[in-house]
Each structure stands twice: as C-alpha cells, then as structure tokens.
Design a protein around this motif. Structure first.
Motif, PDB file in Angstrom:
ATOM      1  N   ARG A 186       0.773  -1.148  -0.414  1.00  0.00           N
ATOM      2  CA  ARG A 186       0.101  -0.178   0.333  1.00  0.00           C
ATOM      3  C   ARG A 186       0.273   0.953   0.194  1.00  0.00           C
ATOM      4  O   ARG A 186       0.976   2.450  -0.918  1.00  0.00           O
ATOM      5  CB  ARG A 186      -1.100  -0.114   1.037  1.00  0.00           C
ATOM      6  CG  ARG A 186      -1.926   1.094   0.594  1.00  0.00           C
ATOM      7  CD  ARG A 186      -2.556   0.574   2.369  1.00  0.00           C
ATOM      8  NE  ARG A 186      -3.200  -0.651   2.425  1.00  0.00           N
ATOM      9  CZ  ARG A 186      -3.269  -0.505   3.755  1.00  0.00           C
ATOM     10  NH1 ARG A 186      -2.528  -0.758   4.966  1.00  0.00           N
ATOM     11  NH2 ARG A 186      -3.806  -2.717   3.747  1.00  0.00           N
ATOM     12  N   ARG A 219      -9.048  -8.773   1.920  1.00  0.00           N
ATOM     13  CA  ARG A 219      -8.037  -7.929   1.668  1.00  0.00           C
ATOM     14  C   ARG A 219      -7.874  -8.059  -0.400  1.00  0.00           C
ATOM     15  O   ARG A 219      -7.084  -7.758  -1.066  1.00  0.00           O
ATOM     16  CB  ARG A 219      -6.867  -9.256   1.793  1.00  0.00           C
ATOM     17  CG  ARG A 219      -7.005  -8.973   3.277  1.00  0.00           C
ATOM     18  CD  ARG A 219      -6.470  -7.971   4.435  1.00  0.00           C
ATOM     19  NE  ARG A 219      -6.151  -7.784   5.132  1.00  0.00           N
ATOM     20  CZ  ARG A 219      -5.826  -6.879   5.839  1.00  0.00           C
ATOM     21  NH1 ARG A 219      -5.344  -5.787   5.576  1.00  0.00           N
ATOM     22  NH2 ARG A 219      -5.267  -6.696   7.624  1.00  0.00           N
ATOM     23  N   GLU A 222      -8.770  -5.033  -2.071  1.00  0.00           N
ATOM     24  CA  GLU A 222      -7.527  -4.286  -2.265  1.00  0.00           C
ATOM     25  C   GLU A 222      -6.354  -4.877  -2.917  1.00  0.00           C
ATOM     26  O   GLU A 222      -5.880  -4.222  -3.784  1.00  0.00           O
ATOM     27  CB  GLU A 222      -7.244  -3.782  -0.603  1.00  0.00           C
ATOM     28  CG  GLU A 222      -6.243  -2.914  -0.683  1.00  0.00           C
ATOM     29  CD  GLU A 222      -5.423  -2.278   0.643  1.00  0.00           C
ATOM     30  OE1 GLU A 222      -4.401  -1.698   0.501  1.00  0.00           O
ATOM     31  OE2 GLU A 222      -6.029  -2.767   1.638  1.00  0.00           O
ATOM     32  N   HIS A 225      -7.459  -3.892  -7.159  1.00  0.00           N
ATOM     33  CA  HIS A 225      -7.375  -2.498  -7.111  1.00  0.00           C
ATOM     34  C   HIS A 225      -5.838  -2.217  -7.244  1.00  0.00           C
ATOM     35  O   HIS A 225      -5.850  -1.679  -8.393  1.00  0.00           O
ATOM     36  CB  HIS A 225      -7.557  -2.196  -5.946  1.00  0.00           C
ATOM     37  CG  HIS A 225      -7.462  -0.346  -6.362  1.00  0.00           C
ATOM     38  ND1 HIS A 225      -8.358   0.676  -7.481  1.00  0.00           N
ATOM     39  CD2 HIS A 225      -6.362   0.701  -5.429  1.00  0.00           C
ATOM     40  CE1 HIS A 225      -7.577   1.584  -6.930  1.00  0.00           C
ATOM     41  NE2 HIS A 225      -7.018   1.637  -6.153  1.00  0.00           N
ATOM     42  N   LEU A 268     -11.441  -0.617  -5.957  1.00  0.00           N
ATOM     43  CA  LEU A 268     -11.652   0.370  -4.526  1.00  0.00           C
ATOM     44  C   LEU A 268     -11.145   1.974  -5.524  1.00  0.00           C
ATOM     45  O   LEU A 268     -10.288   1.628  -6.589  1.00  0.00           O
ATOM     46  CB  LEU A 268     -10.193  -0.269  -3.978  1.00  0.00           C
ATOM     47  CG  LEU A 268     -11.521  -0.881  -2.840  1.00  0.00           C
ATOM     48  CD1 LEU A 268      -9.917  -1.073  -1.603  1.00  0.00           C
ATOM     49  CD2 LEU A 268     -12.422  -1.193  -2.105  1.00  0.00           C
ATOM     50  N   VAL A 273      -8.141   3.379  -0.632  1.00  0.00           N
ATOM     51  CA  VAL A 273      -7.158   3.011  -0.430  1.00  0.00           C
ATOM     52  C   VAL A 273      -6.432   3.418   0.128  1.00  0.00           C
ATOM     53  O   VAL A 273      -5.833   3.852   0.799  1.00  0.00           O
ATOM     54  CB  VAL A 273      -6.535   2.858  -1.765  1.00  0.00           C
ATOM     55  CG1 VAL A 273      -5.037   1.569  -0.949  1.00  0.00           C
ATOM     56  CG2 VAL A 273      -6.765   2.360  -2.996  1.00  0.00           C
TER      57      VAL A 273
END
Length: 301
Positions: A186, A219, A222, A225, A268, A273
C-alpha cells in the motif's frame, strides 16, 4: 535469575560513545515475548516482562557505571514507556517532553548502540536455524521501533515490515503475513509504483493461503485494485505477475472456495485505499508508570 541476555559478552553492550545518554530499547509482544536491545530474553517462571526488562537494563547500567535510557514498546498494554535506569537499580519513566525532541538527533542516539542492519543479521541467523518464533519476535520489535522513530514510510521501516511478513508466512500465520505485506504494498503504491510490483506479489502469495471468508473478500478487493493500477501503468511485465493478478480476479469473481456464498469483486477507488499501516495505536509515554518504577539497591535474586 529466571531470564538472561543471550549471548552475554561485551559485544552485546551499547557503544560507550553514544551521546548524550546511552540508549537501549525493549519490546513486549502480545504473547509476553520480551526483547531488550535486539536480544530475545529467555523468560522463566511467572516473572512479568516489565521486571525482566528492568533487570536487563539495570545490568547494562551497572556494567557501564552510568545511567541508561530505554524506550519500551509494550504491545500487551499498547503503550510506549521511556525509562531512565541508574546503576543502583533505581528507575523511573519520563514524559515525552522530558526527552530529546523527535527527529534525527534522537533517532541517531537510539540506533547507535545496536544499528538496525546488525539486528537484521541476527534475525536472519535465527531464521536460518529454523528458530522462527525468535526471528519473528525480533523482526516485530525492530519494525515497531523503526516505525516509532522514523515513521512507517521510512525505507528501513518498510524493509523490517517486509521481513516480518515473510517470517509470519514461514510460520503459517497467513493472516498476519497478508496484513503486513499489504501495508508495505500500500505504501509502495502511494510512493513508487515500480517498486510496488514485487510487494503486491508477496501480499498476494500470503492472501492465497487465507481461509477466512471476510479476510479473503476484504483483502482481495484491495489486491485487485492494486493489480489493476499496476496493469494500467504498464508495469506487469512478468508472466508470473499477470498470472497472480488473474488469480486474484478469478477468486474474487467466483467467491472464496471456503465461503458459503460468492464475494463479488468491487474495485476500490484511489481515495478508498487506506494508506496508513494497520498497527494498533500506542498510548504515549508518561511520567510515573508504576510497573517501571523502582527504588535503588534492588537485588536481582
């Protein structure tokens, strides 16, 4: 004594030149595993971690003949404590405002005694001997202290978090591994997409082992994305990366094989995020914490 520093030799002592005060650090994991200055304490009996930490730090103070500072991250109570321990065994906690201000000077002083890269070498040695619990706890301690000093986005903090994620994977703790690896991915996605690709791949490898329906869905969204962002940027240059992205997409479209009902993918937006790490916040240090307060001339027996 029911605990000890391993090994005990002069190489474990903090550098005498550390200024303005010799600084150690300690860490207590949620399960009570206790680390002082990069060394896992061998705990025995029912002695609490705070007593073991005070004994270990007092040993340094007596050996060096000078007061020693120590920063303790205690995950069992979710608090930071900053200590001053004297050669006579007396100790007290101080407030944040009584210490050096956060910044380069304090970070340099705190890392001079046992530099982060030396700690990484010790973690690797434990892992090579298949001492995975010790390696994981030491990695967690390193990551916690680096994050406290330098911030989660610092390069050393990210590397420590990636090592911790890998060790969690080796231990079979795929939920923890996925969370840690996703945090690294991330942050990379927010700062350098080129360096994000291998981190997203590592997070995907851990995610593929998850069995919890909610974790797989949350999860997976994410991760999907992230893979879509990397694909749009033209960064999926390896066949293995295309395959992993497709694996995430397919699993999300059909739902987890361990779930009762399908969990459809929902891409997303960038605004959705979460950028920050998922670490539970720690209460700041304060003066007069009783569990770290001692009078002088205390016996270690």
């Amino acid at each position: 004594m029911p605990h000890s520093l391993t090994p005990r030799d002069k190489g474990n002592l903090p550098a005498l030149s550390a200024q303005p005060l010799i600084r150690l650090d300690a860490y207590v994991a949620e399960d009570g595993s206790t680390v002082v200055n990069g060394h896992l304490l061998a705990m025995g009996g029912t002695r609490p971690p705070n007593e073991a930490i005070l004994d270990a730090v007092a040993m340094f103070a007596r050996t060096l003949g000078t007061p020693v500072a120590a920063t303790v991250i205690d995950r069992s109570v979710r608090q930071v404590a900053r200590l001053r321990v004297h050669p006579d065994g007396s100790s007290r906690t101080i407030g944040e405002e009584e210490d050096l201000p956060p910044g380069r000077e304090r970070t340099t002083a705190e890392e001079k005694a046992f530099p982060p890269l030396a700690r990484v070498e010790r973690i690797i040695q434990h892992a090579q001997r298949e001492e995975l619990h010790a390696a994981f706890v030491l990695a967690a301690a390193l990551r916690e202290h680096l994050t406290l000093r330098r911030g989660a986005e610092d390069e050393l903090s990210l590397e420590a978090r990636a090592i911790e994620a890998y060790l969690a994977y080796r231990r079979g703790d795929y939920t923890t591994s996925t969370g840690l690896a996703l945090t690294v991915a991330r942050i990379r996605c927010g700062s350098d997409l080129h360096r994000a690709v291998p981190e997203v791949a590592r997070a995907t490898a851990a995610w593929q082992r998850l069995r919890d329906e909610a974790q797989v869905a949350t999860r997976g969204q994410e991760l999907l994305h992230m893979w879509e962002r990397l694909s749009a940027a033209g960064l999926l240059r390896e066949p293995s990366h295309h395959a992993m992205a497709q694996t995430v997409r397919a699993r999300m479209e059909r739902g987890s094989p361990y779930a009762g009902t399908p969990a459809p993918a929902a891409a997303l937006t960038a605004a959705q995020v979460q950028v920050a790490p998922e670490d539970t916040p720690l209460a700041p240090t304060r003066r007069g914490l009783r569990r770290f307060t001692r009078r002088g001339s205390r016996s270690d027996g």
